[in-house]
Design an enzyme around this catalytic site. Structure first.
Site, PDB file in Angstrom:
ATOM      1  CB  THR A 127      -0.926   0.007   1.231  1.00  0.00           C
ATOM      2  OG1 THR A 127      -1.697  -1.190   1.222  1.00  0.00           O
ATOM      3  CG2 THR A 127      -1.840   1.210   1.248  1.00  0.00           C
ATOM      4  CG  HIS A 168      -0.571   0.740  -4.460  1.00  0.00           C
ATOM      5  ND1 HIS A 168      -0.651   0.488  -5.805  1.00  0.00           N
ATOM      6  CD2 HIS A 168      -0.732  -0.447  -3.835  1.00  0.00           C
ATOM      7  CE1 HIS A 168      -0.849  -0.810  -5.990  1.00  0.00           C
ATOM      8  NE2 HIS A 168      -0.896  -1.407  -4.814  1.00  0.00           N
TER       9      HIS A 168
END
Length: 346
Positions: free
Chosen positions: A46, A49
């Site tokens: 995450t 990202h």
């Protein structure tokens, strides 16, 4: 600590690629919170990202905000209403903050709260010297568990929640995606009694690491056919349990094609919207497909601590360690795919 003191933090400061080291105010704590001094952080997919600032990050992450949610630290301040925790406790924390009021929360199924807020995603995170966290999200780390492993309890919890969704004793397991969570699922399945554990990917670095983690076979699907691997292992009927960790449509389709009738699949990887699948495989084979998000609060945390205390070894998944000031290098390495979990020390 005075209210005007500041701390070093990794901030998503601009709506573009990158993270920035800045001074930010030390967070305040309310009566039900604790203040955690962060010792060790880990980088999550995450976070990559967010670092890359892809379409998901652009629509999800408030800017500017301190990010990060994998860590271990110690409690340095306690809110007036908090019970059961003490200054100096070594802790990590559940990164999903739930509402406590919806039907699922009130029924004790907090991992299914529809109003979940993510630490380091929707509210300030743990890539900082201090983190304020509701006490009910805090998890004490048993003394015998090393801090590097405690720092990855969040993703390890994803692997535990996914792998333990179905009975594994004597079963043949297919894992699609040899990212860090897919790799950690291997020794968990082994610990829980699986027979063959086959993992697929296209990244040879990670497949080699998966072998170290105890996979029966680590298969590069661009070079080897899954059917041949099954024949090799004298598997005539297909896989009993599938753990989808890749978020890649072709990986999921390959899994569906090789499942035994009545097989069970846990989906953790985030497949793109509009992913087409062979519904005949699901329907005519009578497959069970379960979506997974995060960890069960707090059963998963207790399970993973107990498994680590009883011999589960996930340490090969940690491949690199950096000082926090070298975060740029750490993120670029993780982004390259030539690493397992990357740890940063404060």
């Amino acid at each position: 600590m005075s209210n005007n003191s500041t701390m070093k933090s990794l901030v998503k400061a601009k709506r573009e690629r990158g993270l920035w080291m800045e001074q930010t105010p030390v967070p305040e704590i309310g009566p039900n919170d604790v203040l955690i001094k962060i010792k060790t952080s880990a980088i999550c997919g995450t976070d990559i990202h967010i670092f890359k600032w892809d379409a998901w990050a652009e629509k999800t992450i408030p800017v500017p905000m301190v990010v990060g949610h994998e860590y271990v630290g110690e409690i340095v301040a306690i809110g007036s209403a908090v019970k059961g925790y003490h200054i100096g406790d070594r802790v990590s924390g559940e990164g999903h903050i739930v509402c406590g009021l919806c039907r699922n929360c009130r029924a004790g199924k907090r991992h299914l709260c529809r109003n979940t807020f993510g630490v380091g995603v929707n509210r300030p995170g743990s890539f900082a010297e201090y983190l304020s966290l509701p006490a009910e999200n805090v998890f004490k780390i048993p003394a015998e568990i090393p801090s590097n492993i405690a720092a990855i309890f969040d993703p390890l919890g994803n692997a535990v929640h996914t792998a333990l969704s179905f009975d594994l004793v004597g079963e043949d397991v297919l894992i699609t995606g040899a990212g860090p969570i897919g790799m950690m699922a291997i020794p968990i399945c082994r610990h829980a009694g699986a027979r063959h554990i086959v993992i697929t990917d296209v990244n040879d670095y990670r497949l080699n690491l998966a072998k170290k983690m105890g996979a029966t076979r680590a298969v590069n699907v661009t070079q080897t056919n899954l059917k041949d691997v099954m024949n090799d292992l004298a598997m005539t009927e297909g896989f009993d349990v599938g753990l989808e960790m890749s978020g890649v449509p072709s990986g999921f389709q390959n899994m569906l094609a090789h499942m035994n009738h009545g097989g069970k699949i846990a989906l953790l990887g985030i497949l793109p919207n509009g992913t087409g699948i062979e519904w005949d495989d699901v329907i005519f084979k009578g497959l069970i497909v379960k979506g997974i998000y995060g960890r069960e609060m707090y059963e998963t945390w207790y399970k993973m601590a107990s498994m680590l205390q009883s011999g589960l070894d996930v340490s090969p998944v940690i491949t690199h360690e950096f000082a926090i000031d070298d975060f740029q290098q750490a993120f670029e390495l993780m982004e390259s795919g030539q690493s397992g979990k990357v740890i940063m020390h404060w």
